[in-house]
Design a protein around this motif. Structure first.
Motif, PDB file in Angstrom:
ATOM      1  N   MET A 105      39.343  51.027  31.547  1.00 22.41           N
ATOM      2  CA  MET A 105      39.741  50.945  32.940  1.00 22.41           C
ATOM      3  C   MET A 105      38.758  51.692  33.825  1.00 22.41           C
ATOM      4  N   ASP A 106      38.286  52.792  33.305  1.00 20.50           N
ATOM      5  CA  ASP A 106      37.328  53.594  34.046  1.00 20.50           C
ATOM      6  C   ASP A 106      36.028  52.830  34.257  1.00 20.50           C
ATOM      7  N   ARG A 107      35.628  52.124  33.243  1.00 19.99           N
ATOM      8  CA  ARG A 107      34.349  51.431  33.314  1.00 19.99           C
ATOM      9  C   ARG A 107      34.433  50.068  33.995  1.00 19.99           C
ATOM     10  N   TYR A 108      35.532  49.371  33.723  1.00 16.03           N
ATOM     11  CA  TYR A 108      35.680  48.031  34.311  1.00 16.03           C
ATOM     12  C   TYR A 108      36.900  47.951  35.215  1.00 16.03           C
ATOM     13  N   ARG A 109      36.911  48.867  36.145  1.00 17.58           N
ATOM     14  CA  ARG A 109      38.070  48.972  37.030  1.00 17.58           C
ATOM     15  C   ARG A 109      38.465  47.639  37.663  1.00 17.58           C
ATOM     16  N   SER A 110      37.561  47.023  38.352  1.00 15.71           N
ATOM     17  CA  SER A 110      37.875  45.774  39.032  1.00 15.71           C
ATOM     18  C   SER A 110      38.315  44.709  38.042  1.00 15.71           C
ATOM     19  N   ALA A 111      37.582  44.626  36.954  1.00 18.23           N
ATOM     20  CA  ALA A 111      37.897  43.592  35.967  1.00 18.23           C
ATOM     21  C   ALA A 111      39.322  43.752  35.456  1.00 18.23           C
ATOM     22  N   VAL A 112      39.730  45.000  35.217  1.00 18.82           N
ATOM     23  CA  VAL A 112      41.093  45.229  34.726  1.00 18.82           C
ATOM     24  C   VAL A 112      42.110  44.782  35.773  1.00 18.82           C
ATOM     25  N   THR A 113      41.837  45.125  37.011  1.00 18.54           N
ATOM     26  CA  THR A 113      42.749  44.696  38.076  1.00 18.54           C
ATOM     27  C   THR A 113      42.853  43.186  38.109  1.00 18.54           C
ATOM     28  N   ILE A 114      41.715  42.563  38.032  1.00 21.51           N
ATOM     29  CA  ILE A 114      41.711  41.101  38.065  1.00 21.51           C
ATOM     30  C   ILE A 114      42.486  40.555  36.871  1.00 21.51           C
ATOM     31  N   TYR A 115      42.207  41.113  35.729  1.00 21.58           N
ATOM     32  CA  TYR A 115      42.914  40.668  34.510  1.00 21.58           C
ATOM     33  C   TYR A 115      44.414  40.822  34.718  1.00 21.58           C
ATOM     34  N   GLN A 116      44.790  41.967  35.217  1.00 21.73           N
ATOM     35  CA  GLN A 116      46.200  42.267  35.438  1.00 21.73           C
ATOM     36  C   GLN A 116      46.833  41.283  36.419  1.00 21.73           C
ATOM     37  N   ASN A 117      46.128  40.981  37.466  1.00 22.65           N
ATOM     38  CA  ASN A 117      46.709  40.156  38.527  1.00 22.65           C
ATOM     39  C   ASN A 117      46.575  38.655  38.309  1.00 22.65           C
ATOM     40  N   GLU A 118      45.504  38.253  37.710  1.00 24.68           N
ATOM     41  CA  GLU A 118      45.224  36.822  37.709  1.00 24.68           C
ATOM     42  C   GLU A 118      45.281  36.144  36.356  1.00 24.68           C
ATOM     43  N   ALA A 119      45.315  36.939  35.292  1.00 24.19           N
ATOM     44  CA  ALA A 119      45.250  36.338  33.957  1.00 24.19           C
ATOM     45  C   ALA A 119      46.280  35.230  33.789  1.00 24.19           C
ATOM     46  N   LYS A 120      47.500  35.558  34.160  1.00 16.49           N
ATOM     47  CA  LYS A 120      48.577  34.581  33.974  1.00 16.49           C
ATOM     48  C   LYS A 120      48.248  33.270  34.672  1.00 16.49           C
ATOM     49  N   HIS A 121      47.752  33.392  35.862  1.00 19.14           N
ATOM     50  CA  HIS A 121      47.442  32.198  36.633  1.00 19.14           C
ATOM     51  C   HIS A 121      46.251  31.447  36.060  1.00 19.14           C
ATOM     52  N   LEU A 122      45.221  32.192  35.704  1.00 24.63           N
ATOM     53  CA  LEU A 122      44.015  31.552  35.200  1.00 24.63           C
ATOM     54  C   LEU A 122      44.218  30.945  33.819  1.00 24.63           C
ATOM     55  N   ALA A 123      45.021  31.627  33.022  1.00 23.82           N
ATOM     56  CA  ALA A 123      45.166  31.218  31.614  1.00 23.82           C
ATOM     57  C   ALA A 123      45.646  29.785  31.471  1.00 23.82           C
ATOM     58  N   GLN A 124      46.224  29.247  32.522  1.00 21.48           N
ATOM     59  CA  GLN A 124      46.728  27.878  32.414  1.00 21.48           C
ATOM     60  C   GLN A 124      45.609  26.835  32.378  1.00 21.48           C
ATOM     61  N   PHE A 125      44.404  27.254  32.727  1.00 18.18           N
ATOM     62  CA  PHE A 125      43.281  26.312  32.683  1.00 18.18           C
ATOM     63  C   PHE A 125      42.529  26.443  31.370  1.00 18.18           C
ATOM     64  N   ASP A 126      42.117  25.347  30.820  1.00 19.62           N
ATOM     65  CA  ASP A 126      41.440  25.322  29.525  1.00 19.62           C
ATOM     66  C   ASP A 126      40.306  26.334  29.447  1.00 19.62           C
ATOM     67  N   ARG A 127      39.565  26.360  30.521  1.00 23.83           N
ATOM     68  CA  ARG A 127      38.406  27.239  30.543  1.00 23.83           C
ATOM     69  C   ARG A 127      38.758  28.684  30.227  1.00 23.83           C
ATOM     70  N   PHE A 128      39.980  29.053  30.561  1.00 25.26           N
ATOM     71  CA  PHE A 128      40.374  30.443  30.386  1.00 25.26           C
ATOM     72  C   PHE A 128      41.357  30.636  29.232  1.00 25.26           C
TER      73      PHE A 128
END
Lengths: 207, 207, 207, 207
Positions: A105-128
Motif C-alpha cells: 500500500m505504501d508503494r502502490y498507494r493509488s493502485a491499491v485504491t483503484i483496485y479497491q474501488n474498481e476491481a469489482k466493476h472492471l473484473a466483469q470484462f474479459d480483459r480484466f
DNA sequence: CATGAATGAGGGTTCATTCAT
DNA sequence: TATGAATGAACCCTCATTCAT
C-alpha cells in the motif's frame, strides 16, 4: 507490457520515463476521482499535453489501468509468496501478511485504491479476468493460514473462516481510503495496530 | 439555461406507488453497476418504460440517488439514536450499534451499497453535502462510545480511537459487498460474529 | 454535475480561422432561424462536421452567441464613443450616431439581428447580464444628445425624451429585419433617409 | 374556430369561458417568454391544471397561438377598414391609422407582442400563411395613403415610400415592447406623440 | 512526440402529445 | 373536465479515440 504500443523488436517494452510519469499521473487521478469519471483529457491536462497525445503512449484508457493494476498485483503476490516461503507459525504469518499488505500500500498507494474501488466493476470484462484470479489467490492465501491456526488451536474454533477472511481483508484494504502516507502514523505502526485489533479485539485484556 | 422545473400539482415529491417501484429498480442498478455507469435508459428498460418517462417522476438521475440515500441515512440515524437513548454500557452499546447497522443493511441493502461506493464521489457536490455531515455524525457516535469504554477500562487503553472507529466502520459497512440476505447467515448471526471478532479478536481465548 | 471544462493548451478562447468560420455560420443561422430553434446539429451540418465536433471549438451553444454578441457590442460601443469624442452639435451627433449604427449593422449584420431578436430573452440569464448594461449605455448615449439638443433649442421641447429615444432606437435597429446589404440601397443612403425622417418627419416642408 | 375541438353540432364554436381564460394565460406567457420557449406545462401550471388537460381544450400549442393571432388580426383589419371607409385626407388618415393601431394594442396587448416577435418565424409554416397575407395587407394600406399624400403634395416627395412604411410600422408596433398600459401615458397620448414625431420629426419648428 | 481537428456513439434531459381512468 | 402515466423524437453535450500534419 500490456497495452504497450512498442513494437516487437523493442528492448524496453515497459517504455520510457515519460510513460511512467504519465502512468503515475493517471493512477493518481483514477484513485482520487474514480476510473470511470476520470477523462483522458483530465489526465492529459495534468500532464500538460493534449488528450490525443496520450495515444502515442497507450492504446486506451483501459490499458492504463490495466498496467497500473498488474504492476501492483504482481508486487503484492510476490510479497505474500515470500511470507509463505518463510514458514512462520500462523499468528506470525498473519502478522507478516498484514505488514506486507501495508508495505504494498505504501508503494502502490493509488493502485491499491483503484483496485479497491474498481476491481469489482472492471473484473466483469474479459480483459480484466486476472483481477478475479488475483482475488481468489488472496483469499486462498489467507484462509489457509486461518484454517491452519484453527487446527493448531491458536485461533478460536468458532471462527467462520470465510467471514474472518473478509473481515481482515476489508479492514486492511480499506485503510487505503484514509491512510495518509505523509501523516504521523507510518505503515508499520498502522499495520501493528491492525494486527493487535485483529488478534485480541478491542476489549481490555483480562488481568 | 433556465433551471426550475416541476411545480404545483406535480408528483415529483409526493411519492406514489409507481415512484417507489422505480426507485427500487434504480437503487438496485446503482448498487450493482455503479451510479455513474448506470444509464437512465437502463433504469427505464428495467422498469419497462422509456427513459424520458422517468422524468415524469423524478427531476434527474441525481435526485434518484439523493432520495435513495436520504431515506437510508434517516433510518440509520434513527436506529443509532435509539441505541444511545437506551443508555447501555459501552460493550453493549457497541454490540447494539453493530446490530442496528446490519438491520439497516437488511432493509436498505442497495442504498447501503450505494452509500459505500459512491458517497465519497457524490459528497463533493453541494447537493450531497449532507453525506459528509452524516459521515461525521456516525464517526462521533462511535468514537464517543469507544472513548467511554476506554475511560471505564473495558476497552484497551492503547487503542487509537480514530483507527478503531475506521476499523469497525470498514468491517461493518463493507460487509454489504458480500453479505447475501437470502443466504443461510442472517443479519443477526453475522452481526454477532462481527461483535465477537471486534471485541475478542481472532485469537483463541487463553485457558 | 461537475462543471468546469477546457483548460491549459485549449483553443476555446484563442480564436483560430476555423473558429471564426464556425462562428459566422452559427451567427447566420441564429439570425435567420432564431437562437432557440437553431440546433447545434444544424450548425454542424452547415459547417460540414458532426455536432460533437463543435465542442472542440466552443464550450456550448450559449458561448457561441455570447461571443457573437460581445464582438458586435464592443464594435458598436467603440463607434459611438468615437462620435462623442468628435463633439458635434446635437443634430450632427444624431446623424452620426445613426450612420455608425448602420455601419455596425453592415459589418455585423447577423449579430445585430440576433441582438434585436434575442437580447431580451438572453438578458435574463446571469451570463448575459452585459446585454442589459449595453442597452442602458446606448440609452444614456442617445438621451444625453436629445436633452442637449432640447436645451440648445434645436429639438422640439415638447419631446418626451425617453419616448423619442425608443422611437429612434426601434426605427434604426429594426431596419436589420428588412435591410438587404446587397440591395440597391446601401447603408449610407438608408441612414440618411432615416435621419431626415427622424428630424423633419414625413411632412413636406412648408414653403 | 380554428383548432377548436368542439364538434360540428356545437352552438358556440369559440368555446367556453374556461377556454378564453386559458387562451389569455397562454397569450400572456407567449408574449412575455416567447412562443418557442414557453412550454405547455408552464401554461398548464399557470392555469392550475396538468399539461395533458390542456388538450381537452386545444388541439395543440400551435392552435393556441393561431387562435390568439387570428383574433387580433381580425380586429386590427376591421379597425383599419373603418378608417379607410371614413375617407379622411392623408394626414388625418395616418393619424387615425396610428391611433387605431394603439387601440388594438391596448386591447390585444399580448397578441401584438406575439405577432411582433413570432410572426416571421411562424409564417414559414403553411398553417400560418395568413400572417404573410395580413402583413401584405397592412403594407398596402399604409403605402397607399403615403403615396396619395405625396401626390397631394402634403408628404415630402423625396420620401422612399417603402422605407417610410417600414419606419412607421416599426415605430408603432415595437412600442408594444415597452408601452405600459397601466402607466401614466395612455394609448391616445402615445399615439398622438407618435404622429407628431412621424409628421414633423424631432426638430424644433422653425420660427 | 505532440497538435488540432474531427469522429461516432451514447448520455441525461426536455417536451408536445396521447390516452385510459 | 381533469388526472397521471407514458411515448417518442429531438436536443445539448461528453468523451474515448483517430489521424493528418
Amino acid at each position: 507490457m500490456v497495452g504497450s504500443k512498442r513494437s516487437a523488436g523493442d528492448v524496453a517494452t515497459t517504455g520510457s520515463r515519460r510513460r511512467a510519469e504519465l502512468l503515475a499521473i493517471a493512477a493518481d487521478l483514477f484513485a482520487r476521482r474514480g476510473f470511470v469519471v476520470t477523462t483522458v483529457r483530465e489526465i492529459a491536462d495534468a500532464a500538460g499535453i493534449l488528450s490525443g497525445s496520450l495515444y502515442h503512449h497507450f492504446d486506451s484508457k483501459e490499458s492504463m489501468v490495466d498496467e497500473i493494476l498488474r504492476e501492483f498485483l504482481g508486487y503484492q503476490q510476490e510479497l505474500y509468496a515470500e511470507v509463505l516461503r518463510e514458514e512462520h507459525d500462523p499468528r506470525t504469518t498473519i502478522t507478516e501478511l498484514v505488514r506486507r499488505s501495508f508495505q504494498a500500500m505504501d508503494r502502490y498507494r493509488s493502485a491499491v485504491t483503484i483496485y479497491q474501488n474498481e476491481a469489482k466493476h472492471l473484473a466483469q470484462f474479459d480483459r480484466f479476468a486476472y483481477l478475479r484470479r488475483a482475488g481468489n489467490d488472496f483469499e486462498r492465501t489467507w484462509t489457509k493460514v486461518l484454517q491452519q491456526g484453527q487446527r493448531d488451536g491458536v485461533f478460536r474454533d468458532d471462527l467462520h473462516v470465510k467471514i474472518a477472511y473478509r473481515f481482515i481483508r476489508d479492514t486492511v484494504w480499506t485503510t487505503v481510503h484514509w491512510y495518509n502516507p505523509r501523516g504521523r502514523l507510518n505503515a508499520q505502526v498502522i499495520a501493528d495496530q491492525h494486527v493487535t485489533l485483529l488478534c485480541e479485539g478491542i476489549m481490555a485484556p483480562r488481568a
